[in-house]
Design a protein around this motif. Structure first.
Motif, PDB file in Angstrom:
ATOM      1  N   GLY A   1      45.666 -29.037  33.224  1.00 22.42           N
ATOM      2  CA  GLY A   1      46.285 -28.716  31.948  1.00 22.42           C
ATOM      3  C   GLY A   1      46.965 -29.899  31.307  1.00 22.42           C
ATOM      4  O   GLY A   1      47.056 -29.989  30.080  1.00 22.42           O
ATOM      5  N   ILE A   2      47.469 -30.805  32.110  1.00 16.59           N
ATOM      6  CA  ILE A   2      48.131 -32.013  31.570  1.00 16.59           C
ATOM      7  C   ILE A   2      47.107 -32.855  30.829  1.00 16.59           C
ATOM      8  O   ILE A   2      47.333 -33.252  29.680  1.00 16.59           O
TER       9      ILE A   2
ATOM     10  N   ALA B   1      44.852 -34.557  25.606  1.00 21.15           N
ATOM     11  CA  ALA B   1      43.644 -34.828  24.825  1.00 21.15           C
ATOM     12  C   ALA B   1      43.680 -34.135  23.462  1.00 21.15           C
ATOM     13  O   ALA B   1      42.964 -34.539  22.555  1.00 21.15           O
ATOM     14  N   GLU B   2      44.534 -33.117  23.329  1.00 21.07           N
ATOM     15  CA  GLU B   2      44.612 -32.371  22.080  1.00 21.07           C
ATOM     16  C   GLU B   2      45.592 -33.036  21.132  1.00 21.07           C
ATOM     17  O   GLU B   2      46.626 -33.580  21.563  1.00 21.07           O
TER      18      GLU B   2
ATOM     19  N   ASP C   1      56.950 -28.823  29.586  1.00 21.76           N
ATOM     20  CA  ASP C   1      55.922 -27.856  29.181  1.00 21.76           C
ATOM     21  C   ASP C   1      54.540 -28.334  29.615  1.00 21.76           C
ATOM     22  O   ASP C   1      53.725 -27.547  30.116  1.00 21.76           O
ATOM     23  N   LEU C   2      54.286 -29.620  29.427  1.00 30.95           N
ATOM     24  CA  LEU C   2      53.003 -30.197  29.824  1.00 30.95           C
ATOM     25  C   LEU C   2      52.799 -30.044  31.329  1.00 30.95           C
ATOM     26  O   LEU C   2      51.715 -29.646  31.789  1.00 30.95           O
ATOM     27  N   ARG C   3      53.835 -30.319  32.097  1.00 35.28           N
ATOM     28  CA  ARG C   3      53.735 -30.214  33.564  1.00 35.28           C
ATOM     29  C   ARG C   3      53.460 -28.784  33.994  1.00 35.28           C
ATOM     30  O   ARG C   3      52.669 -28.527  34.892  1.00 35.28           O
ATOM     31  N   ARG C   4      54.113 -27.834  33.337  1.00 34.57           N
ATOM     32  CA  ARG C   4      53.901 -26.411  33.677  1.00 34.57           C
ATOM     33  C   ARG C   4      52.464 -25.970  33.394  1.00 34.57           C
ATOM     34  O   ARG C   4      51.988 -25.013  33.993  1.00 34.57           O
TER      35      ARG C   4
END
Length: 132
Positions: free
Chosen positions: A123-124, A129-130, A108-111
């Motif tokens: 986005g990664i 960071a969140e 999901d992170l990669r997408r």
């Protein structure tokens, strides 16, 4: 008789590994030469290989100690050995579940960064960071 370096080589491990297993009580104390070198025999090699095979199966030192105690006393019933391995299987299944969840999260992170061109847009990096 083998010196520690040869024993380690035959077991495909480091000398420090042999010393560690000795200090943990998994390997029996070896004989000593007149020059105070450790001298190992075939029994040590077989035991070390057994330990290494257990570690390759991700068994803990405590589990290995238990298995060795049964191996050293072959007249005992092996029901507890089965229980130990059954418990280890449950632990492995739990790790697999955790790893599948990690894989999903990473996918999901990669997408989240399929279109970014700069680290500012990434986005990664934003996702990491969140808080979770």
């Amino acid at each position: 008789m083998l010196r520690i370096g040869e024993l380690a080589k035959r077991a495909d491990c480091l000398v420090q590994t042999v010393r560690f297993y000795e200090s943990e009580g998994l390997l029996l104390e070896p004989a000593r030469s007149e020059g105070n070198f450790r001298l190992y025999d075939d029994t040590h090699l077989k035991r070390l290989l057994f330990i290494r095979r257990c570690r390759a199966k991700d068994m803990t030192l405590a589990e290995i100690q238990q298995l060795l105690s049964f191996r050293d006393r072959p007249e005992l019933d092996c029901g507890e050995v089965n229980s130990l391995v059954d418990s280890h299987i449950i632990q492995v299944r739990a790790k697999i579940k955790e790893l599948r969840e990690l894989e999903r999260e990473l996918t999901d992170l990669r997408r989240s960064c399929d279109t970014a061109r700069t680290a500012r847009e990434c986005g990664i990096l934003k996702g990491l960071a969140e808080p979770a």
